[in-house]
Design an enzyme around this catalytic site. Structure first.
Site, short mmCIF file in Angstrom:
data_model
loop_
_atom_site.label_atom_id
_atom_site.label_comp_id
_atom_site.label_asym_id
_atom_site.label_seq_id
_atom_site.Cartn_x
_atom_site.Cartn_y
_atom_site.Cartn_z
CE1 TYR A 1 -4.17 -1.16 -0.10
CE2 TYR A 1 -3.25 -3.22 0.56
CZ TYR A 1 -4.16 -2.92 0.22
OH TYR A 1 -5.63 -3.99 0.05
CG HIS B 1 -6.02 -3.05 3.21
ND1 HIS B 1 -6.02 -4.09 2.66
CD2 HIS B 1 -6.21 -1.95 2.87
CE1 HIS B 1 -7.55 -3.36 1.66
NE2 HIS B 1 -7.59 -2.10 1.90
#
Lengths: 727, 727
Positions: B249, B404
């Site tokens: 990310y 996440h």
């Protein structure tokens, strides 16, 4: 008899080639000076450096010739391998550099063998009747001799008479006697082990000027010509240069063939050994290269899958073949190998490669007939495209290929996008890894790797072809019924009668360009003529991660059963089973950014078994690989029509996905008067039929009517556009 | 307010750089002529060609702006992605080439959006509360805007007033309003989705000269500065430039950070955006690169494992960072990427790369603190060697990282020889593949990939850390107790308190050079302070084929049970179990020619479970990968001492195998007064102790006596040679 000087001839030739270099050089026949060595072509120079580095290491370790005790992979096994390499390379280094310490080392090692050899009996780690002396099997002893005799030839002339006589008598004559007399059974076989043995013995004969040894090698131990090297060149290769045991062994067998033939050519040029049988040895070398994808050999039969053209045995072969032919395509093979040998041929090859003379090797679709007369089936190779990601389909309609053969009649493989998509397991073996049964073949080689169900081959009643009987299998070969490499419609069709008492199996593989579909598209038609009721299993061993299953399945998600009890079925875990409705079933997998959909026509009674190898494998000897098995239970014959469609792209870097789903909407299969008709409807509405008449007459017309479709074509097979539905 | 001209400034800058080329050029401020384009550096020229090829294809297809219907991977999703790429690249092509048809196409596409956009409500394929308009989730709408506004900026000045006003009002103001007002909840988060949204809105503000939009983007929708882009630069990266969600990310988040910062720098240079917080954005860019092995991101948390530095988002970032820093190490990153962007920075980068100015990127061992203040744990990277096959150990002692994040506190990974040896599963997802849940995260991402047992992390009582509660997990971070990158003895030690009610877990990983062993050798010490009785499971997810198991096992060879019911255990097939005798147990696997032996000390009660992922997976969503789980059932605390030893070589080409068996003969583990002592005896008789005092005082001496061994050292950890046995 002609005075044989193979190795001194080689010296002179090497010096001559060196002299032809643009570097300053002294007299052409003298030992090359270091100055000569300063302008060598890169491939040869690197090889020289490798050899120096290896031999220097051996020199530093001193002479180490242990009493043989260990099996393959063990210490004494590896040390004797290192020794023959040191003898071979040490001799070459002496010849090339003139540095005496190399010759001295080779001499000292061989004198140590002269002490050891007379003390040896059967190797203590022997595991079968082919027992060696230095190694656990006689084959390795033959390989030792083939290498050592070459190195010895490079230094022998400079030895004292006493040393020479001692080494001649106590090492080479004894080794030749062991191979050709004590191991006569191996020596007189028509088999690659015998090729190594005859090569070692014959080259020893040339070096020691012993006509008897040479004749035994060429004509067999009884000198009748019924066995021996010459007979092997006739019996072991088909007219297309295919070796019955398959590519893995072809590569291995080729080295003694080429090396001994090279020695024969230099000592007995009148034999015209490279011209025998329409140049069979050079043909076999080129065929060996054709039997690869992306440099790796098609891994059928007992093959290690990591074996590529980058293999010691072929460096010699390519250099010798280049010396004989100057074929520029061989230069690109050598470039791919990144290796050569320290012979005059190797030097010439390296020079010509450096001079930019290489041309691409002409990989192409071809039929390689099997058997000495070419009538024992065939291997069909269908290629499409070029380069490392081209497509190649291999149909294995060849004979059993003796003890290393698998029960895989009419099996096939598909390569695409740089990968094996429809795959062959190869051998169950971890070569030279002691913990894995001393590096030998694993028990699972018999129980899984050789069995029919471990291949993409039809299994009847869950038993392997020929009921797993090698002798029976070797007595019956498939027939190649048809082959065509026509662009856009390549076809191979084969048949085997006798793999089962009540089943004549016919398989036709079509790799066709079909408008609206991507390439490759493969249609696979398998049928069995049988009288009684049987279970027919058609496995497809694929590589990739399942993306989509187009029919409902019953999953064994929390408790996987095993599929069967024997003939390989005991090694199959069943993940799921299904009986797709009438029409067709399909599943899609993803491999390296490319999607593949396997689709099969069904009358609603074909069962699909989604499974994986690796059951009953407490030692973790097997790779765990997916397989889908289509099963029909039928009274009388059965037929399968499947297609493999490649489509789309997945690109993780750009996060782009295209056409992850099949472009085919329906597939229907009909058999009409012995003809196969596969009708496809695509998602975009286009329709086409892939038709096979099974009639080899290229001029004969065929016609059939199915519903509203009237289909006409000429010859064995065709792709016919059909009118869209409802029009 | 300063008149913002970001895109026209960009034009001028590009022309200036072009003019500096050795190619003939006209006036520096005019649109570049084709002659200017003839001598571009290769990387930029290839990019220009790519862009032309893509945009030409779009031009030929015409303007296609469909009503949004499909989720990720579907047709309308992909078409809107293609459209924003066409707008972005079309604008650039117009700026660079001056060819009006590019500008016309961008205009026409945007006019089509101007018709469509006012008609849109929530996307019909929405799957959560973050619903988009053009796409199924608002994030994609933000990405659309970030790209489109840049392309629009390149063509806007040349439009008629009517077109400009229409596009301004009906597309960009609406999109900015949607993101910053309608989707305020997303816009005001401290989260990468908000970074994309603020970047899109802020860049729209600069282009439309709308201070309100710019301020909302920079300071949050209430303009208080409590949210918005500037706050994000403070909260989302740690002082070491680490992004809490992890590398996958970080890469994704970095693009809007860099692109918007670049726009801020050009429009509001006084903000000195690239100098903020000690240059956090440029630091974050370099840290992103450090978080890779062989170009691939460490795949922890919800990461796709095929994600590498070759990713669209980073081409911009690397070019912008190079524009700011001229750091030659970034040139080698760009060379590895083989891509750049069509901006002035991209041109300069490509020129300098072509001029040979690149220097290797300085990959090194480092500690990356997590959390805005750097006090929420850390990621420790221990590297050894250089190049694509070097060794890297990653200790993940960082915080949960929001939604996440995985429940994998103190987990680790090991890379060696170009491969992930001790591995992290990453996310269970097939991005953009429709058949796999429309390309979304799969159910197995929750049930397997996030669970503790799917990681190399200690599991207590077969339940995941924090009992799988994300909120709780986000409230508690591990501590990094110690870190040392000393050559030959690298150490990371971390602790987590609160992952379980009754277990404080401490893990110390030592990567040491131990005389007689090959590198890398890793010692892993895991302990749990607990009061009650618990089951402790320590999984090691490895990659390779098992070669040898050094203890007897009970195999589930014909019927594999599942290990548990939930927390990921339901996805584990049990192949075999064992309880090795007192001393140590070891197993060896082979991967790509290299052997690895995992060894663990045991008091005779530790159970070893040999298993594989993939149970309870009827959709075949999981990869099937091996794992060994060490299990202790203990009242009170537990401790594990294991080592991972790499050794030997297997070379299939040359058929050479070296050191396929471990060089270690015994391993003993003792805990004495809070210190860990691991004593190793090698096959050659050598002995050594790896000792850990857990005392961070570098000057403090430690001493312990075990049997005949008296061991003394200073500091946190040491490798101490011991006298051979019996001496």
């Amino acid at each position: 008899m002609r005075r044989p000087l193979p190795f001194r001839l080689a010296v002179a030739a090497a010096a001559a080639v060196l002299a032809a270099s643009p570097a300053p050089s002294t007299a052409a026949t003298s030992a090359p000076s270091p100055a000569n060595l300063s302008n060598l072509p890169p491939l040869y120079a690197a090889e020289l450096e490798n050899a120096r580095s290896f031999v220097e290491g051996m020199l530093q370790a001193g002479v180490v010739v242990p009493v043989p005790t260990d099996p393959g992979g063990g210490y004494t096994h590896e040390q004797h391998k290192r020794n023959y390499r040191a003898i071979y390379l040490g001799g070459q280094l002496y010849r090339i550099t003139g540095e005496k310490r190399y010759a001295d080392y080779v001499r000292d090692v061989l004198l140590a063998y002269a002490e050891l050899y007379p003390t040896l009996g059967d190797h203590p780690a022997a595991s079968n009747q082919y027992t060696g002396r230095l190694f656990w099997q006689v084959l390795n002893d033959a390989v030792w001799l083939v290498n050592a005799v070459q190195g010895y030839g490079d230094v022998r002339d400079g030895l004292t008479i006493a040393d020479r006589e001692k080494i001649d008598a106590q090492v080479f004559r004894r080794a030749a006697h062991f191979l050709s007399v004590d191991s006569q059974a191996t020596f007189d076989r028509i088999h690659n082990h015998a090729t190594w043995a005859t090569a070692g013995v014959g080259m020893t004969g040339y070096l020691l000027d012993d006509k008897n040894l040479v004749d035994r090698a060429l004509l067999g131990s009884d000198m009748s010509g019924k066995s021996g090297f010459l007979r092997q060149t006739e019996e072991l290769f088909s007219p297309d240069g295919y070796y019955a045991e398959g590519p893995y062994y072809q590569r291995y067998a080729l080295m003694p063939f080429m090396v001994f033939a090279d020695a024969i050519q230099r000592n007995d040029p009148d034999r015209r050994i490279f011209e025998r049988r329409d140049g069979i040895l050079l043909k076999a070398l080129r065929t060996t290269v054709q039997l690869t994808y992306d440099g790796y050999f098609f891994p059928f039969n007992d093959a290690m899958k990591d074996k590529s053209l980058k293999t010691e045995e072929l460096y010699q072969g390519v250099a010798i073949a280049y010396g004989q032919t100057r074929d520029p395509a061989l230069l690109s093979v050598a470039r791919g190998q990144g290796r050569t040998v320290l012979t005059p041929d190797g030097l010439m090859l390296a020079r010509d490669l450096a001079a930019g003379k290489a041309e691409p090797f002409p990989f192409r679709s071809m039929l390689l007939r099997d058997g000495p007369q070419g009538d024992l089936g065939a291997v069909a190779i269908l290629r499409r495209g070029e380069g490392p990601r081209h497509t190649a389909l291999v149909a294995k309609n060849s004979s059993q290929g003796m003890g290393h053969g698998h029960f895989d009649k009419l099996s096939w493989q598909l390569y695409d996008n740089g990968h094996e998509i429809v795959r062959d397991y190869g051998a169950a073996r971890f070569l030279n890894i002691e913990a894995k049964q001393g590096g030998r073949y694993l028990p699972e080689n018999e129980s899984w790797a050789k069995q029919t169900v471990a291949h993409n081959a039809l299994v009847v009643d869950q038993r392997s072809h020929f009921d797993g009987d090698v002798k029976l299998a070797d007595s019956i070969a498939p027939q190649q019924l048809y082959f065509s490499a026509a662009p856009g419609l390549q076809v191979s069709s084969g048949r085997v009668t006798g793999a089962y008492p009540d089943a004549t199996i016919t398989r036709t593989l079509v790799m066709a360009d079909i408008p609206g579909l991507e390439e490759p598209t493969v249609i696979d038609l398998v049928s069995s003529d049988s009288r009684s009721a049987h279970t027919y299993d058609l496995p497809l061993h694929y590589q990739g991660h399942l993306m989509e299953i187009g029919f409902p399945v019953a999953s064994n998600a929390a408790n996987r059963p095993v599929l069967g009890k024997d003939h390989g079925y005991q090694h199959i875990w069943v993940d799921a089973t299904a009986t797709p409705a009438v029409g067709d079933g399909a599943l899609t997998w993803l491999l390296d950014g490319r999607f593949y959909t396997y689709r099969f026509a069904t009358d609603g009674r074909t069962k699909a078994i989604l499974a994986e190898s690796g059951a009953n494998d407490p030692e973790f000897n097997l790779r765990r690989e997916p397989v889908v098995i289509l099963r029909q239970e039928k009274s009388g014959g059965a037929s399968f029509a499947t297609m493999l469609e490649s489509h789309g792209r997945y690109d993780g870097a750009s996060e782009q996905t295209v056409a992850s789903r099949s472009r085919v909407s329906t597939m229907r299969h009909d058999r009409v008067s012995g003809m196969d008709v596969v009708r496809l409807t695509l998602n975009d509405g286009r329709r086409a039929a892939v038709v096979v008449s099974h009639d080899t007459d290229p001029a004969k017309g065929h016609r059939t009517k199915l519903g509203k479709d009237t289909i006409e074509w000429t010859g064995f097979a065709a792709v016919i556009p059909l009118a869209p539905e409802g029009k």
